[in-house]
Design a protein around this motif. Structure first.
Motif, short mmCIF file in Angstrom:
data_model
loop_
_atom_site.label_atom_id
_atom_site.label_comp_id
_atom_site.label_asym_id
_atom_site.label_seq_id
_atom_site.Cartn_x
_atom_site.Cartn_y
_atom_site.Cartn_z
N GLY A 45 0.82 -1.21 0.00
CA GLY A 45 0.00 0.00 0.00
C GLY A 45 0.86 1.25 0.00
N GLY A 46 1.92 1.25 0.80
CA GLY A 46 2.84 2.39 0.81
C GLY A 46 3.54 2.56 -0.51
N VAL A 47 3.94 1.44 -1.11
CA VAL A 47 4.60 1.49 -2.42
C VAL A 47 3.66 2.09 -3.47
N ALA A 48 2.38 1.69 -3.43
CA ALA A 48 1.40 2.19 -4.39
C ALA A 48 1.22 3.70 -4.26
N VAL A 49 1.17 4.21 -3.03
CA VAL A 49 1.05 5.65 -2.82
C VAL A 49 2.28 6.36 -3.38
N GLY A 50 3.45 5.73 -3.23
CA GLY A 50 4.67 6.31 -3.79
C GLY A 50 4.58 6.45 -5.30
N PHE A 51 4.00 5.45 -5.98
CA PHE A 51 3.79 5.55 -7.42
C PHE A 51 2.90 6.74 -7.75
N MET A 52 1.85 6.93 -6.96
CA MET A 52 0.93 8.04 -7.22
C MET A 52 1.59 9.39 -7.04
N VAL A 53 2.49 9.49 -6.06
CA VAL A 53 3.24 10.74 -5.85
C VAL A 53 4.09 11.03 -7.09
N TYR A 54 4.79 10.02 -7.58
CA TYR A 54 5.59 10.21 -8.79
C TYR A 54 4.71 10.58 -9.98
N LEU A 55 3.58 9.91 -10.10
CA LEU A 55 2.66 10.17 -11.21
C LEU A 55 2.22 11.62 -11.23
N LEU A 56 1.87 12.13 -10.06
CA LEU A 56 1.38 13.51 -9.96
C LEU A 56 2.47 14.53 -10.22
N THR A 57 3.59 14.41 -9.52
CA THR A 57 4.63 15.42 -9.61
C THR A 57 5.33 15.45 -10.96
N THR A 58 5.64 14.29 -11.51
CA THR A 58 6.36 14.29 -12.79
C THR A 58 5.48 14.74 -13.94
N ASN A 59 4.22 14.34 -13.95
CA ASN A 59 3.35 14.74 -15.06
C ASN A 59 3.04 16.23 -15.03
N LEU A 60 2.84 16.78 -13.87
CA LEU A 60 2.54 18.21 -13.80
C LEU A 60 3.72 19.04 -14.30
N GLY A 61 4.94 18.57 -14.02
CA GLY A 61 6.12 19.30 -14.47
C GLY A 61 6.49 18.99 -15.90
N LEU A 62 6.48 17.70 -16.27
CA LEU A 62 6.94 17.31 -17.59
C LEU A 62 5.98 17.71 -18.70
N SER A 63 4.69 17.79 -18.40
CA SER A 63 3.75 18.20 -19.43
C SER A 63 4.07 19.60 -19.93
N VAL A 64 4.48 20.47 -19.01
CA VAL A 64 4.85 21.84 -19.38
C VAL A 64 6.17 21.85 -20.13
N LEU A 65 7.14 21.07 -19.65
CA LEU A 65 8.45 21.05 -20.27
C LEU A 65 8.41 20.53 -21.70
N PHE A 66 7.66 19.47 -21.94
CA PHE A 66 7.63 18.91 -23.28
C PHE A 66 6.97 19.84 -24.29
N VAL A 67 5.96 20.55 -23.86
CA VAL A 67 5.31 21.50 -24.76
C VAL A 67 6.22 22.68 -25.04
N ALA A 68 6.92 23.17 -24.02
CA ALA A 68 7.78 24.33 -24.17
C ALA A 68 9.11 23.99 -24.85
N VAL A 69 9.68 22.84 -24.53
CA VAL A 69 10.98 22.47 -25.08
C VAL A 69 10.93 21.02 -25.58
N PRO A 70 10.36 20.78 -26.75
CA PRO A 70 10.24 19.41 -27.27
C PRO A 70 11.59 18.76 -27.56
N GLU A 71 12.67 19.57 -27.69
CA GLU A 71 14.00 19.00 -27.94
C GLU A 71 14.47 18.11 -26.79
N LEU A 72 13.87 18.28 -25.62
CA LEU A 72 14.26 17.44 -24.48
C LEU A 72 13.90 15.98 -24.72
N TYR A 73 13.06 15.72 -25.69
CA TYR A 73 12.64 14.35 -26.00
C TYR A 73 13.84 13.45 -26.27
N THR A 74 14.77 13.96 -27.10
CA THR A 74 15.93 13.15 -27.47
C THR A 74 16.79 12.83 -26.27
#
Length: 215
Positions: A45-74
């Motif tokens: 259960g603790g591990v699952a919550v950890g996944f959710m924390v990563y899901l929330l924080t990385t997507n909120l930040g990376l969604s902006v980064l990929f749209v603004a700087v698509p070159e980071l893809y490579t």
């Protein structure tokens, strides 16, 4: 919105990662064998919550980064390929002890089990790199809704990881006995997962596609 190929790609990577021995598997197996299945489930259960924390924080930040700087893809794609190659080497190299070997670990309360499961996942470099370098490459900028795509693909990873880990927790005792009597099966598992991870690493490294900037 999310292509079937992207879902299959994330599921394949998630399977490869969860079946490769790491901090999460070692912690969950050790608790299940030493303290019982209930302790393993609470820890999961603790591990699952950890996944959710990563899901929330990385997507909120990376969604902006990929749209603004698509070159980071490579850069992210190559980082992911290198890490998959590293995991493949660790799986294929000779030696290494089984994560199903019983260990002398003191019994802990459910609260501590949950917290330790959470912290083990949050501090797991394998999970961090997966969310930062592997899953984002399956996001299609041209399809729009980048943030929603990230959440859907991350949810696929969580479902796979939690399902497999739950199966391992419930069967840890039986698996430990089985592998103790048949060590060749453990070696076969390592070779299979190492080969899969290596193939994925090569596929990512030779992929020359670059996502177009979102309008």
């Amino acid at each position: 919105m999310v292509e079937t190929s992207a879902v299959l790609g994330v599921v394949t990577i998630a399977l490869g990662m969860v079946l490769t021995p790491g901090p999460n598997m070692i912690y969950l197996v050790s608790r299940s064998i030493t303290q019982g299945r209930r302790a393993g489930v609470v820890s999961l259960g603790g591990v699952a919550v950890g996944f959710m924390v990563y899901l929330l924080t990385t997507n909120l930040g990376l969604s902006v980064l990929f749209v603004a700087v698509p070159e980071l893809y490579t850069v992210i794609k190559l980082a992911g390929a290198l890490y998959l190659g590293y995991l493949a080497w660790n799986a294929l190299r000779p030696g290494g002890a089984s994560v199903f070997a019983p260990q002398d670990i003191p019994h802990d309360s459910p609260r501590k089990l949950f917290t330790m499961g959470l912290m083990t996942n949050l501090l797991n470099p394998k999970i961090a790199i997966m969310y930062l370098s592997l899953i984002p490459q399956f996001v299609d900028l041209d399809a729009g809704h980048v943030l929603l795509q990230g959440f859907l693909l991350g949810a696929c990873q969580i479902v796979v990881a939690v399902s497999v880990n739950l199966s391992i927790v419930l069967a840890a005792g039986s698996i430990a006995v089985f592998l103790a009597r048949r060590p060749v099966w453990l070696k076969a598992q390592r070779y299979l997962m190492g080969t899969v991870l290596g193939a994925l690493a090569v596929s990512l490294a030779v992929d020359t596609s670059v996502p177009a900037a979102a309008g």
